[in-house]
Enzyme design. Sequence first.
Site, PDB file in Angstrom:
ATOM      1  N   ASP A 136      65.956  13.866   2.780  1.00  0.00           N
ATOM      2  CA  ASP A 136      64.331  14.652   2.415  1.00  0.00           C
ATOM      3  C   ASP A 136      64.968  16.002   1.470  1.00  0.00           C
ATOM      4  O   ASP A 136      66.412  16.541   2.596  1.00  0.00           O
ATOM      5  CB  ASP A 136      63.731  15.636   3.418  1.00  0.00           C
ATOM      6  CG  ASP A 136      62.647  14.292   2.976  1.00  0.00           C
ATOM      7  OD1 ASP A 136      62.362  13.223   2.224  1.00  0.00           O
ATOM      8  OD2 ASP A 136      62.271  13.736   4.517  1.00  0.00           O
ATOM      9  N   GLU A 169      50.205   9.988   1.007  1.00  0.00           N
ATOM     10  CA  GLU A 169      51.167   9.553   2.504  1.00  0.00           C
ATOM     11  C   GLU A 169      51.137  10.339   3.156  1.00  0.00           C
ATOM     12  O   GLU A 169      51.791  11.490   3.210  1.00  0.00           O
ATOM     13  CB  GLU A 169      52.224   8.652   1.406  1.00  0.00           C
ATOM     14  CG  GLU A 169      52.999   7.694   2.279  1.00  0.00           C
ATOM     15  CD  GLU A 169      54.532   7.914   0.706  1.00  0.00           C
ATOM     16  OE1 GLU A 169      55.877   8.693   0.765  1.00  0.00           O
ATOM     17  OE2 GLU A 169      54.506   6.750   0.579  1.00  0.00           O
TER      18      GLU A 169
END
Length: 322
Positions: free
Chosen positions: A53, A42
């Site tokens: 994140d 990915e």
Amino acid sequence: MPDPLFPPGGRGLAIFLNAGDPAGRLADLALTLDTHGVDVLELAVPFPDSPTDGPVIRRSADRALAAGTTLDTVLAELAALTPRLRHLRIVLLADWSHSLRRRDPAATARAVRDAGARALLVHALPPRVRPAWQDALRAEALPQVTTCYPASAPEVLADAARGARGAYVYLVAHYGRSGTTPATGHRALAGTVAALHAAAPGTPVAVGFGVRAAADLDAVAASGADAAIVGSAAVARLEHARDHGLDPVTELDAFLTDLRPARPPHPDPPGGRTTTGTTGSTRTTSTTGTTRSTPGTTGTTTLTTPTGTATGATTREEQPAC
């Protein structure tokens, strides 16, 4: 319909990395994943200031952006890389605002497909433009990765499952930042996994967030999911290599060996395969799965992730179908 991205049996594996970190080593890293039988890379086109994140992936994205990584540079690298892969498939992750906002959906879908990516995950795609992008992806036969959460409403789960045909549903284990572990564990996701499978039989479900070690892969498999996604743990290992002057390919190789110690590497053709990194070092992987580094590399080193480093998979709340 192309072959499924993950094999049957619930033991699929995807690794998340930011393209461009470290700069110029994407091919070497991807070929290492391929040798280990990893199913999916990915690969994120880096973008700044992701709200979900954790610090490991945000630092990685910042380094890649500083090195000049863009969607165009990533597609050029993929076009050269994908013909060399025997098992690994590339799924591209691109942020709508940073990478796609000013691009034509049809032309972009075609370019991503032609570069060899097997699917696209559009991060933070606004609802008003989703139909145009979804139509473009369908027209170019480029599957879409969708996302959802255990707390998503039943109709949202069903939409995510149906929208991911040909790719996979990314089931985010819990709300929060990447690199954090769900309090109830991955086995507790079994009900959500079953609902996704019922909504779209044959569409794989991949679980991310808090997946960092072999025991986590076992827990994800016990939930009934088809695959696990490892993000921050892999990115942290590459950051560790950078901070300590180690070879990132050697470190990734050791990380994957620790992650799936009982799984033999994906076999190479007779004589092995030799890859040369941008540093000039040459790495030969034999058919037995052993690794030999010629002078100029650090050799094979097994190190644990530094204490206190955030680990886990990466995704974002704003992705489609959340």
